[in-house]
Design an enzyme around this catalytic site. Structure first.
Site, PDB file in Angstrom:
ATOM      1  N   PHE A 131       0.859  -1.183   0.000  1.00  0.00           N
ATOM      2  CA  PHE A 131       0.000   0.000   0.000  1.00  0.00           C
ATOM      3  C   PHE A 131       0.898   1.236   0.000  1.00  0.00           C
ATOM      4  O   PHE A 131       1.826   1.324   0.806  1.00  0.00           O
ATOM      5  CB  PHE A 131      -0.886  -0.037   1.250  1.00  0.00           C
ATOM      6  CG  PHE A 131      -2.007   0.943   1.217  1.00  0.00           C
ATOM      7  CD1 PHE A 131      -3.229   0.620   0.658  1.00  0.00           C
ATOM      8  CD2 PHE A 131      -1.854   2.213   1.765  1.00  0.00           C
ATOM      9  CE1 PHE A 131      -4.276   1.525   0.643  1.00  0.00           C
ATOM     10  CE2 PHE A 131      -2.895   3.128   1.751  1.00  0.00           C
ATOM     11  CZ  PHE A 131      -4.110   2.786   1.192  1.00  0.00           C
ATOM     12  N   ASP A 203       2.175  -5.067   8.839  1.00  0.00           N
ATOM     13  CA  ASP A 203       0.981  -4.246   8.685  1.00  0.00           C
ATOM     14  C   ASP A 203      -0.199  -5.211   8.504  1.00  0.00           C
ATOM     15  O   ASP A 203      -0.229  -5.992   7.551  1.00  0.00           O
ATOM     16  CB  ASP A 203       1.130  -3.317   7.470  1.00  0.00           C
ATOM     17  CG  ASP A 203      -0.028  -2.335   7.368  1.00  0.00           C
ATOM     18  OD1 ASP A 203      -1.144  -2.670   7.830  1.00  0.00           O
ATOM     19  OD2 ASP A 203       0.167  -1.244   6.803  1.00  0.00           O
ATOM     20  N   TYR A 228     -10.945   0.375  10.699  1.00  0.00           N
ATOM     21  CA  TYR A 228     -12.141   0.739   9.905  1.00  0.00           C
ATOM     22  C   TYR A 228     -12.404  -0.229   8.763  1.00  0.00           C
ATOM     23  O   TYR A 228     -13.361  -0.076   8.034  1.00  0.00           O
ATOM     24  CB  TYR A 228     -12.055   2.179   9.375  1.00  0.00           C
ATOM     25  CG  TYR A 228     -10.811   2.514   8.572  1.00  0.00           C
ATOM     26  CD1 TYR A 228     -10.665   2.090   7.256  1.00  0.00           C
ATOM     27  CD2 TYR A 228      -9.788   3.272   9.127  1.00  0.00           C
ATOM     28  CE1 TYR A 228      -9.533   2.404   6.532  1.00  0.00           C
ATOM     29  CE2 TYR A 228      -8.657   3.597   8.410  1.00  0.00           C
ATOM     30  CZ  TYR A 228      -8.535   3.163   7.106  1.00  0.00           C
ATOM     31  OH  TYR A 228      -7.416   3.461   6.391  1.00  0.00           O
ATOM     32  N   LYS A 229     -11.534  -1.237   8.586  1.00  0.00           N
ATOM     33  CA  LYS A 229     -11.745  -2.219   7.512  1.00  0.00           C
ATOM     34  C   LYS A 229     -12.533  -3.396   8.107  1.00  0.00           C
ATOM     35  O   LYS A 229     -13.688  -3.241   8.442  1.00  0.00           O
ATOM     36  CB  LYS A 229     -10.406  -2.616   6.909  1.00  0.00           C
ATOM     37  CG  LYS A 229      -9.767  -1.427   6.170  1.00  0.00           C
ATOM     38  CD  LYS A 229      -8.376  -1.688   5.632  1.00  0.00           C
ATOM     39  CE  LYS A 229      -7.878  -0.468   4.851  1.00  0.00           C
ATOM     40  NZ  LYS A 229      -6.431  -0.525   4.583  1.00  0.00           N
ATOM     41  N   ARG A 377     -11.962  -5.027  -6.958  1.00  0.00           N
ATOM     42  CA  ARG A 377     -11.799  -5.753  -5.682  1.00  0.00           C
ATOM     43  C   ARG A 377     -13.167  -6.094  -5.105  1.00  0.00           C
ATOM     44  O   ARG A 377     -14.060  -5.247  -5.044  1.00  0.00           O
ATOM     45  CB  ARG A 377     -11.070  -4.884  -4.643  1.00  0.00           C
ATOM     46  CG  ARG A 377      -9.617  -4.697  -4.874  1.00  0.00           C
ATOM     47  CD  ARG A 377      -8.925  -4.204  -3.602  1.00  0.00           C
ATOM     48  NE  ARG A 377      -9.571  -3.035  -3.005  1.00  0.00           N
ATOM     49  CZ  ARG A 377      -9.098  -2.388  -1.947  1.00  0.00           C
ATOM     50  NH1 ARG A 377      -8.005  -2.812  -1.353  1.00  0.00           N
ATOM     51  NH2 ARG A 377      -9.723  -1.335  -1.470  1.00  0.00           N
TER      52      ARG A 377
HETATM   53  C1  LIG Z   1      -5.772   0.696   4.352  1.00  0.00           C
HETATM   54  C2  LIG Z   1      -4.303   0.655   4.541  1.00  0.00           C
HETATM   55  C3  LIG Z   1      -3.616   1.711   5.129  1.00  0.00           C
HETATM   56  C4  LIG Z   1      -4.355   2.959   5.521  1.00  0.00           C
HETATM   57  O1  LIG Z   1      -3.575   3.843   6.263  1.00  0.00           O
HETATM   58  P1  LIG Z   1      -4.260   5.130   6.899  1.00  0.00           P
HETATM   59  O2  LIG Z   1      -3.188   5.763   7.664  1.00  0.00           O
HETATM   60  O3  LIG Z   1      -5.419   4.658   7.727  1.00  0.00           O
HETATM   61  O4  LIG Z   1      -4.775   5.978   5.786  1.00  0.00           O
HETATM   62  C5  LIG Z   1      -2.250   1.588   5.346  1.00  0.00           C
HETATM   63  N1  LIG Z   1      -1.589   0.477   4.969  1.00  0.00           N
HETATM   64  C6  LIG Z   1      -2.217  -0.557   4.386  1.00  0.00           C
HETATM   65  C7  LIG Z   1      -1.442  -1.769   3.997  1.00  0.00           C
HETATM   66  C8  LIG Z   1      -3.590  -0.492   4.140  1.00  0.00           C
HETATM   67  O5  LIG Z   1      -4.203  -1.511   3.537  1.00  0.00           O
END
Ligand SMILES: *Cc1c(COP(=O)(O)O)cnc(C)c1O
Length: 416
Positions: A131, A203, A228-229, A377
């Site tokens: 990400f 992560d 939030y996921k 997705r």
């Molecule tokens: C969704 C996601 C994020 C989101 O980071 P935020 O700081 O909440 O915007 C970060 N890393 C990964 C791998 C994600 O899937």
């Protein structure tokens, strides 16, 4: 070939089917985006009303003590811990994933620099397809430190092993890839990183609440992730950070704000870190949003993550099978691994007009999302999706593709 009636029977036999009642979802929507923003637990509304009217409205500042606002990051961390294979006093819910990653990476680099055997190491390993915020944070911190730290971006999961060698200070990987849905082997990679003298940060954005995670069993060093996921904490709800018990008294990070102090209300001009995980905190937390995380976590007390994982894999197996059988005439390609040991809880499929097809699906209330390049997705969230939902979603996809009922020329929204 599986029929819609078979799916109805699978739903009737499903022990987890009634968990859907814990959520408020609009009628006629098939929600396939719980991997990006989880659905709203019904209890979140009651909890929000209580926080806003009673705790804030009536009890005012007294709520920091009386309603336990001050302890909320640790209390939620303890509630979350079993879902990620962690223990008590090892996790706090706070800040965003990006910020927590910054803290974890800074802490890990600092610990490596303090040891004679690893002090000269300058390489941070991650995947090129990670990400982007994870990559950006590592680039930003490396530049800011100005000590020659740099990223080694690995192109394929099977190349990770070789890329983790004795030049590596820290390995920073996302357990389930946000785009491909590829699940990495946490235990093996962590053991390999340690054998090379590197520290390991995971992560868990797409794995916490989606599949069993065993941080302590894997002997990881640090972990971060979203609420939030799959944890259904609400839009932008605070993230979490886990620090291995063996590092808790040593780790330090640059965002040493007053909430990380051992005794914040002594108002001491010297920073003395909290002896435990609360040193990962920085400043005052967004209590209204933080309180919603509890409503998300409470749902998990009604089930167990192994049962959720079994259903998630059954849903994604069904989805893949139906797409391949019913949309065979169309230029779709499966990106997500078929092998269960390498699959997260979403399925990614490419189509040359992926964005337009996804917009057509959303217009017909089948809500997934789109990620560059060409990837549609589909999140298969077992808490509130059934087998018939999967059948119906694939039927809408088939209809859109058969009738070419999408607009290839439409402009992109800001969020895809
Ligand atoms: C969704 C996601 C994020 C989101 O980071 P935020 O700081 O909440 O915007 C970060 N890393 C990964 C791998 C994600 O899937």
């Amino acid at each position: 070939m599986i029929s819609r009636n078979d799916c109805i029977q699978m739903d009737q036999a499903d022990d987890l089917a009634n968990l859907k009642n814990e959520f408020s979802l609009p009628d006629n929507v098939i929600y396939l985006d719980g991997n990006s923003l989880g659905a709203r637990p019904k209890a979140a509304l009651t909890r929000a009303q209580e926080v806003v009217t009673q705790e804030w409205g009536m009890d005012l500042i007294r709520s920091w003590n009386k309603a336990g606002w001050f302890d909320l990051p640790s209390r939620l961390g303890d509630q979350l811990a079993p879902l990620i294979g962690a223990g008590r006093d090892e996790v706090v819910v706070t800040d965003s994933t990006s910020i927590n990653l910054f803290k974890a990476l800074a802490a890990a680099l600092h610990m490596q620099a303090a040891q004679a055997q690893t002090a000269s190491r300058r390489v941070i390993v991650t995947e090129r397809s990670n990400f982007p915020t994870d990559v950006y944070i590592a680039q930003g911190l490396s530049r800011w430190l100005d000590r020659g730290y740099h990223l080694r971006l690995v192109d394929a999961p099977e190349d990770l092993h070789a890329a983790i060698d004795r030049d590596v200070a820290v390995v920073m990987l996302t357990h389930v890839n946000y785009r491909s849905g590829h699940l990495l082997d946490m235990k093996t990679l962590t053991a390999h990183a340690h054998a090379q003298g590197a520290m390991m940060i995971w992560d868990l954005a797409h794995s916490a609440g989606a599949l069993p995670v065993a941080l302590n069993d894997a002997n990881a060093d640090f972990a971060v992730g979203c609420t939030y996921k799959y944890l259904n904490g609400g839009p932008g709800s605070p993230a979490f950070i886990w620090v291995a018990p063996k590092h808790q008294t040593q780790f330090s990070h640059p965002l040493s704000g007053w909430w990380g102090h051992a005794t914040p209300f002594t108002m001491d001009p010297r920073f003395t870190p909290d002896p435990g995980i609360r040193r990962a905190l920085c400043g005052t937390q967004p209590i209204v949003s933080l309180a919603m995380v509890q409503a998300g976590l409470d749902v998990f007390a009604k089930t167990n993550i192994e049962a959720l994982r079994r259903k998630s894999l059954a849903l994604s197996d069904l989805f893949i099978e139906l797409v391949e059988a019913r949309c065979a005439a169309h230029p779709l390609a499966l990106v997500t691994p078929r092998n269960h040991a390498q699959r997260g809880s979403h399925v990614s499929i490419t189509h040359p007009q992926g964005y337009a097809v996804m917009q057509a699906l959303i217009a017909r209330s089948v809500i997934g999302d789109y990620r560059e390049p060409e990837i549609m997705r589909f999140g298969l969230t077992p808490l509130y999706l059934g087998f018939t939902d999967v059948w119906d979603a694939v039927e809408v996809l088939r209809d859109i593709l058969d009738r070419q009922d999408f607009n290839a020329n439409q402009s992109r929204d800001a969020v895809t």
